[in-house]
Design an enzyme around this catalytic site. Structure first.
Site, PDB file in Angstrom:
ATOM      1  N   ALA A  42      11.411  32.609  57.273  1.00 48.58           N
ATOM      2  CA  ALA A  42      11.079  33.708  58.357  1.00 48.58           C
ATOM      3  C   ALA A  42      10.599  32.822  59.631  1.00 48.58           C
ATOM      4  O   ALA A  42       9.598  32.170  59.823  1.00 48.58           O
ATOM      5  CB  ALA A  42       9.786  34.422  57.702  1.00 48.58           C
ATOM      6  N   GLU A  76      10.408  37.470  65.009  1.00 51.62           N
ATOM      7  CA  GLU A  76       9.444  38.396  65.012  1.00 51.62           C
ATOM      8  C   GLU A  76      10.001  39.485  65.895  1.00 51.62           C
ATOM      9  O   GLU A  76      10.921  39.405  66.639  1.00 51.62           O
ATOM     10  CB  GLU A  76       8.253  37.688  65.691  1.00 51.62           C
ATOM     11  CG  GLU A  76       7.609  36.698  64.853  1.00 51.62           C
ATOM     12  CD  GLU A  76       6.564  35.825  65.373  1.00 51.62           C
ATOM     13  OE1 GLU A  76       6.182  36.461  66.320  1.00 51.62           O
ATOM     14  OE2 GLU A  76       5.966  35.079  64.653  1.00 51.62           O
ATOM     15  N   PRO A  77       9.279  40.680  65.963  1.00 54.01           N
ATOM     16  CA  PRO A  77       9.717  41.893  66.889  1.00 54.01           C
ATOM     17  C   PRO A  77       9.965  41.241  68.262  1.00 54.01           C
ATOM     18  O   PRO A  77      10.737  41.898  68.938  1.00 54.01           O
ATOM     19  CB  PRO A  77       8.436  42.658  66.880  1.00 54.01           C
ATOM     20  CG  PRO A  77       7.744  42.373  65.313  1.00 54.01           C
ATOM     21  CD  PRO A  77       7.859  40.937  65.232  1.00 54.01           C
ATOM     22  N   ALA A  92      10.401  38.054  69.193  1.00 51.80           N
ATOM     23  CA  ALA A  92      11.117  36.881  69.263  1.00 51.80           C
ATOM     24  C   ALA A  92      12.314  36.650  68.429  1.00 51.80           C
ATOM     25  O   ALA A  92      12.286  36.669  67.135  1.00 51.80           O
ATOM     26  CB  ALA A  92      10.120  35.665  68.891  1.00 51.80           C
ATOM     27  N   ILE A 108      13.508  39.941  57.824  1.00 47.81           N
ATOM     28  CA  ILE A 108      13.457  38.893  56.725  1.00 47.81           C
ATOM     29  C   ILE A 108      14.430  38.967  55.473  1.00 47.81           C
ATOM     30  O   ILE A 108      13.878  39.818  54.734  1.00 47.81           O
ATOM     31  CB  ILE A 108      12.021  38.245  56.463  1.00 47.81           C
ATOM     32  CG1 ILE A 108      11.409  38.029  57.767  1.00 47.81           C
ATOM     33  CG2 ILE A 108      12.356  36.996  55.589  1.00 47.81           C
ATOM     34  CD1 ILE A 108      12.013  37.026  58.940  1.00 47.81           C
ATOM     35  N   GLU A 132      21.255  34.096  62.175  1.00 46.45           N
ATOM     36  CA  GLU A 132      21.332  32.523  62.255  1.00 46.45           C
ATOM     37  C   GLU A 132      21.854  31.927  63.645  1.00 46.45           C
ATOM     38  O   GLU A 132      22.625  30.974  63.761  1.00 46.45           O
ATOM     39  CB  GLU A 132      21.794  31.898  60.979  1.00 46.45           C
ATOM     40  CG  GLU A 132      21.234  31.793  60.015  1.00 46.45           C
ATOM     41  CD  GLU A 132      21.649  30.856  58.746  1.00 46.45           C
ATOM     42  OE1 GLU A 132      21.995  29.921  58.955  1.00 46.45           O
ATOM     43  OE2 GLU A 132      21.498  31.465  57.494  1.00 46.45           O
ATOM     44  N   GLY A 133      21.396  32.801  64.658  1.00 46.72           N
ATOM     45  CA  GLY A 133      21.869  32.561  66.039  1.00 46.72           C
ATOM     46  C   GLY A 133      23.056  33.568  66.389  1.00 46.72           C
ATOM     47  O   GLY A 133      24.153  33.207  65.736  1.00 46.72           O
TER      48      GLY A 133
HETATM   49  C1  LIG Z   1      20.413  41.730  58.506  1.00 41.86           C
HETATM   50  C2  LIG Z   1      19.671  40.547  59.207  1.00 41.86           C
HETATM   51  C3  LIG Z   1      18.879  39.589  58.321  1.00 41.86           C
HETATM   52  C4  LIG Z   1      18.253  38.531  58.844  1.00 41.86           C
HETATM   53  N1  LIG Z   1      17.721  37.516  58.212  1.00 41.86           N
HETATM   54  C5  LIG Z   1      16.722  36.809  58.967  1.00 41.86           C
HETATM   55  C6  LIG Z   1      15.939  35.704  58.175  1.00 41.86           C
HETATM   56  O1  LIG Z   1      16.004  35.720  56.860  1.00 41.86           O
HETATM   57  N2  LIG Z   1      14.894  35.257  58.796  1.00 41.86           N
HETATM   58  C7  LIG Z   1      14.757  35.099  59.905  1.00 41.86           C
HETATM   59  O2  LIG Z   1      13.971  34.626  60.470  1.00 41.86           O
HETATM   60  N3  LIG Z   1      15.497  35.854  60.664  1.00 41.86           N
HETATM   61  C8  LIG Z   1      16.471  36.818  60.106  1.00 41.86           C
HETATM   62  N4  LIG Z   1      17.228  37.601  60.812  1.00 41.86           N
HETATM   63  C9  LIG Z   1      17.184  37.821  62.519  1.00 41.86           C
HETATM   64  C10 LIG Z   1      18.150  37.160  63.052  1.00 41.86           C
HETATM   65  O3  LIG Z   1      18.537  35.718  63.213  1.00 41.86           O
HETATM   66  C11 LIG Z   1      18.275  37.913  64.742  1.00 41.86           C
HETATM   67  O4  LIG Z   1      18.444  39.215  64.348  1.00 41.86           O
HETATM   68  C12 LIG Z   1      18.967  37.193  65.716  1.00 41.86           C
HETATM   69  O5  LIG Z   1      18.932  35.824  65.832  1.00 41.86           O
HETATM   70  C13 LIG Z   1      19.197  37.758  66.912  1.00 41.86           C
HETATM   71  O6  LIG Z   1      18.024  37.973  67.392  1.00 41.86           O
HETATM   72  P1  LIG Z   1      17.504  39.716  67.764  1.00 41.86           P
HETATM   73  O7  LIG Z   1      18.200  40.562  66.772  1.00 41.86           O
HETATM   74  O8  LIG Z   1      16.435  40.022  68.213  1.00 41.86           O
HETATM   75  O9  LIG Z   1      18.681  39.988  69.169  1.00 41.86           O
HETATM   76  P2  LIG Z   1      18.029  39.586  70.706  1.00 41.86           P
HETATM   77  O10 LIG Z   1      17.660  38.360  70.899  1.00 41.86           O
HETATM   78  O11 LIG Z   1      17.532  40.731  71.211  1.00 41.86           O
HETATM   79  O12 LIG Z   1      19.658  39.770  71.339  1.00 41.86           O
HETATM   80  C14 LIG Z   1      20.435  41.025  71.706  1.00 41.86           C
HETATM   81  C15 LIG Z   1      21.612  40.550  72.105  1.00 41.86           C
HETATM   82  O13 LIG Z   1      21.406  39.916  73.468  1.00 41.86           O
HETATM   83  C16 LIG Z   1      22.063  38.558  73.325  1.00 41.86           C
HETATM   84  N5  LIG Z   1      21.479  37.324  73.889  1.00 41.86           N
HETATM   85  C17 LIG Z   1      20.260  37.221  73.686  1.00 41.86           C
HETATM   86  N6  LIG Z   1      19.722  36.041  74.245  1.00 41.86           N
HETATM   87  C18 LIG Z   1      21.090  35.551  74.864  1.00 41.86           C
HETATM   88  C19 LIG Z   1      21.290  34.509  75.875  1.00 41.86           C
HETATM   89  N7  LIG Z   1      20.411  33.477  76.021  1.00 41.86           N
HETATM   90  N8  LIG Z   1      22.476  34.269  76.190  1.00 41.86           N
HETATM   91  C20 LIG Z   1      23.475  35.081  75.895  1.00 41.86           C
HETATM   92  N9  LIG Z   1      23.340  36.225  75.047  1.00 41.86           N
HETATM   93  C21 LIG Z   1      22.063  36.455  74.730  1.00 41.86           C
HETATM   94  C22 LIG Z   1      22.482  38.359  71.804  1.00 41.86           C
HETATM   95  O14 LIG Z   1      23.611  37.364  71.415  1.00 41.86           O
HETATM   96  C23 LIG Z   1      22.629  39.825  71.354  1.00 41.86           C
HETATM   97  O15 LIG Z   1      23.926  40.189  71.322  1.00 41.86           O
HETATM   98  C24 LIG Z   1      18.183  38.827  60.410  1.00 41.86           C
HETATM   99  C25 LIG Z   1      18.809  39.886  61.238  1.00 41.86           C
HETATM  100  C26 LIG Z   1      19.420  40.608  60.466  1.00 41.86           C
HETATM  101  C27 LIG Z   1      20.205  41.789  61.273  1.00 41.86           C
END
Ligand SMILES: Cc1cc2nc3c(=O)[nH]c(=O)nc-3n(C[C@H](O)[C@H](O)[C@H](O)COP(=O)(O)OP(=O)(O)OC[C@H]3O[C@@H](n4cnc5c(N)ncnc54)[C@H](O)[C@@H]3O)c2cc1C
Length: 385
Positions: A123, A126-127, A129, A156, A363-364
């Site tokens: 984990a 966050e909302p 981050a 998560i 994962e990015g």
């Molecule tokens: C089903 C699911 C399972 C997950 N499991 C886990 C887990 O087990 N543990 C965990 O810690 N997290 C988990 N996550 C979180 C996941 O890693 C994030 O959702 C992901 O990294 C993107 O973050 P965000 O959803 O806040 O999107 P945002 O950061 O809000 O991004 C929204 C859009 O903007 C784009 N964007 C943002 N910043 C940039 C930039 N600098 N340059 C270009 N484009 C950008 C992104 O590519 C995306 O298209 C999970 C998410 C989902 C949906």
């Protein structure tokens, strides 16, 4: 294509395929429909020693590496991307412990992960981050005997189902990302609870929940590595785990390719099977070529990780980005050439298309990873000047 897998790797791959076909295939649609966590299948995987694959031998594992993990994830994903997620995230949940934990921590937790007795999760999100993981706000305040966690983690995987959580929190909020640390938190710790379970587009049988920490006291011996190293450990973790997302994408794309070939062979239109039409043949040929190219890149990246190479950010990101884009394209094309049937829930293709989407996001996201690849390119070029 010949990938020169060892006998052990071939055995692991074929065992994973057998479980996928015998145990997952008959229930995948129902699991998806009911959004039900696949506990019975987790038990089957445990009974077949699949959780031991990525754990070192000294902690009751089989001593496999990133490639062995990818082989299992690929085979599970070929049948169901959701079950593969529930399995694969256990590696994400314990890689930091494996790489940076103390001997005592590893002896305490890893044998239970290897046997499949306890699931794990990781984990950081966050909302406020997501892509910007450096913006986390959850705090771990140092007190006598431990750390008091406060904050909320979002999205998560295995949240609520796992018993062991690697949680990234700020032990020094004045330092931002440099003040982040990794803590092992057990499910029944007072002050640790779960928020809403997300309703998702795809990988529906996997559980995605909020983790809520309210004055949750974590013993000091649960700190992984050093205080302040949490962010760097997380970046290294993702370098190691991203080929696994690539493998999930390859498996999904392979499954869609096979389903599309089967359907177009038996579907007769204009007096001939669809697969006899040149336009369908072109699409299938491109799909097959892309899947093989993605597999080759994922296996190569996994082998680079397993070689112990110091920095694998670029290779690992490339494998994840390329394979996930392939999975999305191939699953969409598969739905297209199967027409209305491809769109119906009676067939597996619409689920594969929905499941594939997440591989471009977690994962990015692929945008953020393309940035990372470009930064590495620039740095490398600058060094030669
Ligand atoms: C089903 C699911 C399972 C997950 N499991 C886990 C887990 O087990 N543990 C965990 O810690 N997290 C988990 N996550 C979180 C996941 O890693 C994030 O959702 C992901 O990294 C993107 O973050 P965000 O959803 O806040 O999107 P945002 O950061 O809000 O991004 C929204 C859009 O903007 C784009 N964007 C943002 N910043 C940039 C930039 N600098 N340059 C270009 N484009 C950008 C992104 O590519 C995306 O298209 C999970 C998410 C989902 C949906």
């Amino acid at each position: 294509m010949e990938y020169f897998l060892s006998e052990q790797q071939k055995t692991i791959k074929s065992l994973a395929r057998r479980i996928a076909e015998e145990r997952i295939l008959p229930v995948r649609a129902e699991l998806d429909e009911k959004e039900e966590f696949p506990w019975a299948i987790m038990k089957d995987l445990a009974d077949a020693d699949m959780f031991r694959v990525f754990i070192p031998e000294e902690y009751e594992g089989l001593g496999g590496g990133c490639l062995e993990l990818c082989l299992v994830v690929e085979e599970l994903s070929r049948v169901c991307g959701a079950v593969a997620t529930c399995y694969a995230v256990n590696a994400l949940g314990c890689f930091t412990l494996m790489d940076c934990g103390t001997e005592e921590q590893k002896r305490k937790y890893l044998p239970d992960v290897a046997s499949g007795k306890r699931l794990t999760a990781f984990a950081i999100t966050e909302p406020t981050a997501g892509s910007d993981v450096g913006a986390i706000k959850t705090t771990a305040e140092r007190v006598e005997g431990g750390y008091v966690l406060n904050g909320t983690k979002q999205y998560i995987t295995n949240g609520g189902e796992a018993e062991i959580y690697t949680v990234i929190a700020l032990t020094d909020k004045t330092k931002g990302a440099r003040g982040a640390s990794a803590l092992l938190v057990e499910k029944d710790t007072p002050g640790f609870s779960f928020g809403k379970k997300e309703k998702k587009m795809g990988i529906r049988a996997s559980a995605t929940r909020e983790l809520i920490f309210r004055n949750c006291l974590v013993p000091e011996e649960n700190l992984i590595g050093k205080e302040g190293a949490g962010f760097i450990m997380t970046m290294k973790l993702f370098d190691k785990s991203r080929p696994g997302i690539g493998a999930q994408a390859v498996g999904l794309a392979q499954g869609a390719l096979e389903a599309a070939v089967d359907y177009t062979r038996q579907r007769i239109q204009f007096g001939q099977p669809l697969i006899s039409l040149p336009v369908v043949q072109d699409i299938l040929a491109d799909m097959a070529t892309q899947v093989e190219a993605a597999r080759a890149l994922v296996y190569a990246a996994a082998r680079t990780v397993d070689s112990g190479a110091k920095k694998v950010t670029e290779e690992s990101a490339m494998a994840k980005v390329f394979a996930s884009d392939v999975a999305m394209k191939v699953t969409i094309d598969a739905v297209q050439i199967c027409g209305g049937a491809g769109y119906m829930r009676d067939y597996p293709l619409e689920k594969m298309m929905r499941d594939a989407k997440i591989t471009q996001i977690y994962e990015g996201s692929n945008q953020v990873l393309r940035n990372a690849i470009a930064i590495e390119l620039r740095k490398r070029r600058a060094k030669t000047e």
